[in-house]
Design a protein around this motif. Sequence first.
Motif, mmCIF file in Angstrom:
data_model
loop_
_atom_site.group_PDB
_atom_site.id
_atom_site.type_symbol
_atom_site.label_atom_id
_atom_site.label_comp_id
_atom_site.label_asym_id
_atom_site.label_seq_id
_atom_site.Cartn_x
_atom_site.Cartn_y
_atom_site.Cartn_z
ATOM 1 N N GLY A 1 0.841 19.594 -2.372
ATOM 2 C CA GLY A 1 0.757 20.081 -1.038
ATOM 3 C C GLY A 1 -0.697 20.247 -0.531
ATOM 4 N N VAL A 2 -1.064 20.222 0.481
ATOM 5 C CA VAL A 2 -2.498 20.626 1.060
ATOM 6 C C VAL A 2 -2.352 21.762 1.881
ATOM 7 N N ASP A 3 -3.131 22.719 1.688
ATOM 8 C CA ASP A 3 -2.918 24.005 2.550
ATOM 9 C C ASP A 3 -3.329 23.522 4.093
ATOM 10 N N GLY A 4 -2.523 23.964 4.916
ATOM 11 C CA GLY A 4 -2.584 24.012 6.249
ATOM 12 C C GLY A 4 -2.256 22.532 6.825
ATOM 13 N N TRP A 5 -1.660 21.802 6.228
ATOM 14 C CA TRP A 5 -1.098 20.413 6.632
ATOM 15 C C TRP A 5 -0.167 20.299 7.751
ATOM 16 N N TRP A 6 0.360 21.599 7.732
ATOM 17 C CA TRP A 6 1.457 21.642 9.140
ATOM 18 C C TRP A 6 0.906 21.981 10.442
ATOM 19 N N GLU A 7 -0.535 22.295 10.483
ATOM 20 C CA GLU A 7 -1.200 22.543 11.622
ATOM 21 C C GLU A 7 -1.427 21.293 12.645
ATOM 22 N N PRO A 8 -1.853 20.058 12.215
ATOM 23 C CA PRO A 8 -1.511 19.132 12.934
ATOM 24 C C PRO A 8 -0.243 18.483 13.377
ATOM 25 N N ALA A 9 -0.004 17.744 14.269
ATOM 26 C CA ALA A 9 1.165 17.096 14.289
ATOM 27 C C ALA A 9 1.451 16.135 13.105
ATOM 28 N N TRP B 1 0.731 -1.019 -0.033
ATOM 29 C CA TRP B 1 -0.093 -0.038 -0.067
ATOM 30 C C TRP B 1 0.946 1.123 -0.156
ATOM 31 N N THR B 2 0.474 2.283 -0.651
ATOM 32 C CA THR B 2 1.075 3.553 -0.463
ATOM 33 C C THR B 2 0.210 4.525 -0.134
ATOM 34 N N ALA B 3 0.870 5.620 0.288
ATOM 35 C CA ALA B 3 0.056 6.788 0.847
ATOM 36 C C ALA B 3 0.721 8.131 0.170
ATOM 37 N N ASP B 4 -0.107 9.042 -0.290
ATOM 38 C CA ASP B 4 0.109 10.332 -0.876
ATOM 39 C C ASP B 4 -0.266 11.099 0.415
ATOM 40 N N LEU B 5 0.693 11.787 1.159
ATOM 41 C CA LEU B 5 0.297 12.575 2.388
ATOM 42 C C LEU B 5 0.276 14.068 2.136
ATOM 43 N N PRO B 6 -0.314 14.692 3.261
ATOM 44 C CA PRO B 6 -0.501 16.166 2.548
ATOM 45 C C PRO B 6 0.549 17.115 2.535
ATOM 46 N N TRP B 7 1.651 16.640 2.806
ATOM 47 C CA TRP B 7 3.063 17.406 2.459
ATOM 48 C C TRP B 7 3.685 17.005 1.255
ATOM 49 N N HIS C 1 5.694 27.871 6.955
ATOM 50 C CA HIS C 1 5.030 27.001 7.834
ATOM 51 C C HIS C 1 5.405 25.724 7.730
ATOM 52 N N GLY C 2 5.571 25.101 6.595
ATOM 53 C CA GLY C 2 5.852 23.804 6.173
ATOM 54 C C GLY C 2 7.224 23.373 6.702
ATOM 55 N N TRP C 3 8.126 24.417 6.363
ATOM 56 C CA TRP C 3 9.653 24.362 6.733
ATOM 57 C C TRP C 3 9.743 24.187 8.227
ATOM 58 N N MET C 4 8.814 25.193 9.019
ATOM 59 C CA MET C 4 9.077 25.320 10.444
ATOM 60 C C MET C 4 8.465 23.854 10.886
ATOM 61 N N ARG C 5 7.436 23.250 10.507
ATOM 62 C CA ARG C 5 6.857 22.052 10.686
ATOM 63 C C ARG C 5 8.019 21.053 10.693
ATOM 64 N N PHE C 6 8.652 21.027 9.539
ATOM 65 C CA PHE C 6 9.654 19.978 9.579
ATOM 66 C C PHE C 6 10.818 20.267 10.575
ATOM 67 N N PHE C 7 11.178 21.538 10.959
ATOM 68 C CA PHE C 7 12.510 21.578 11.775
ATOM 69 C C PHE C 7 11.755 21.337 13.185
ATOM 70 N N ASP C 8 10.631 21.615 13.514
ATOM 71 C CA ASP C 8 9.960 21.479 14.869
ATOM 72 C C ASP C 8 10.113 19.931 15.220
ATOM 73 N N THR C 9 9.797 19.306 13.916
ATOM 74 C CA THR C 9 9.481 17.874 14.102
ATOM 75 C C THR C 9 10.966 17.349 14.572
ATOM 76 N N TYR C 10 12.036 17.760 13.941
ATOM 77 C CA TYR C 10 13.475 17.585 14.141
ATOM 78 C C TYR C 10 13.801 17.674 15.541
ATOM 79 N N LEU C 11 13.758 18.935 15.988
ATOM 80 C CA LEU C 11 13.814 19.411 17.304
ATOM 81 C C LEU C 11 13.296 18.461 18.486
ATOM 82 N N LYS C 12 12.295 17.819 18.056
ATOM 83 C CA LYS C 12 11.423 17.374 19.160
ATOM 84 C C LYS C 12 12.205 15.806 19.223
ATOM 85 N N THR C 13 13.001 15.548 18.311
ATOM 86 C CA THR C 13 13.424 13.682 18.289
ATOM 87 C C THR C 13 14.211 13.495 19.607
#
Length: 283
Positions: free
Chosen positions: A68-76, A58-64, A187-199
């Motif tokens: 892109g899907v607008d606002g994808w970065w709002e949820p975790a 199975w494959t998934a196309d994700l909101p990023w 916002h997308g870049w910030m979500r990427f880096f925030d995810t990295y910072l939380k590892t």
Amino acid sequence: MSAGPPVPEDAPVVVRRARLAAAGTPDAPRVLLLHGLASSSSSWEALLPLLDPACEVWTADLPWRGAGVDGWWEPAPSTWADRAIRAVPGGPDVVVAHSFGAGALLGWLDARCDAPDADVATPRGVVLASPFYRATAEDFAWDTISYYLNHFDKILEDGVRVRSGGRLSADVRHLMALKVRDRVGCHGWMRFFDTYLKTPTLRTDAMRLPVRIIAGADDFAAFPRDAHALGEALLDASVHVLDDTGHFSMVERPGVFADLTNTLIHDVSVPARPGHLSALEYN
């Protein structure tokens, strides 16, 4: 088995059955593939025919994904990983995740430490390709932010190069990378880096499933040291750094990537026999 009702192409998460298991395969293991930032399910095309024919893919196309899907970065990001995992009937036995998708999957596994959900089982095994990970908060410095901010377009450009098979000129690749960067947005870049910072906060000691970590020796986005650090933090992990390989090992070295993935699929799917160690018994 039915794949369920069709999902609109513009849905934030679009999960499709990419391949049935070979005819006559009982209890075929289900494998789900999660792509990275500004990519798509097409990033797995070279890998698909090489995966064990006894598994269902199975494959998934994700909101990023690329468009892109607008606002994808709002949820975790783990929220979207959860949606993809739940969309696979019966749940995936193995999840293979690349780059930012690997971060989303790790976040999902971490969330299950607090609230296990009987409605969807934890996968039996995981493959993480080019994961972003640092063990402690002190491993981040101001130059880390500078590097990923100022080199973001170069990282995206390398993805364009790999996916195009080197057919595009450097100027065209650069222009395409800038367009992709603009689609990802601040916002997308910030979500990427925030995810990295939380590892460093991930409870890797509670993630007890077997994990294969695949990295590229020449990856200048998710450096091999990240893969080694994550391998040391997990209880049951093996780290494989591939020579002459960058950030897209499943595209650059699909045969080796498939061999490592197929081994994990087999280890977690075949019941233990006398004299046989399953992946769950490796330490």
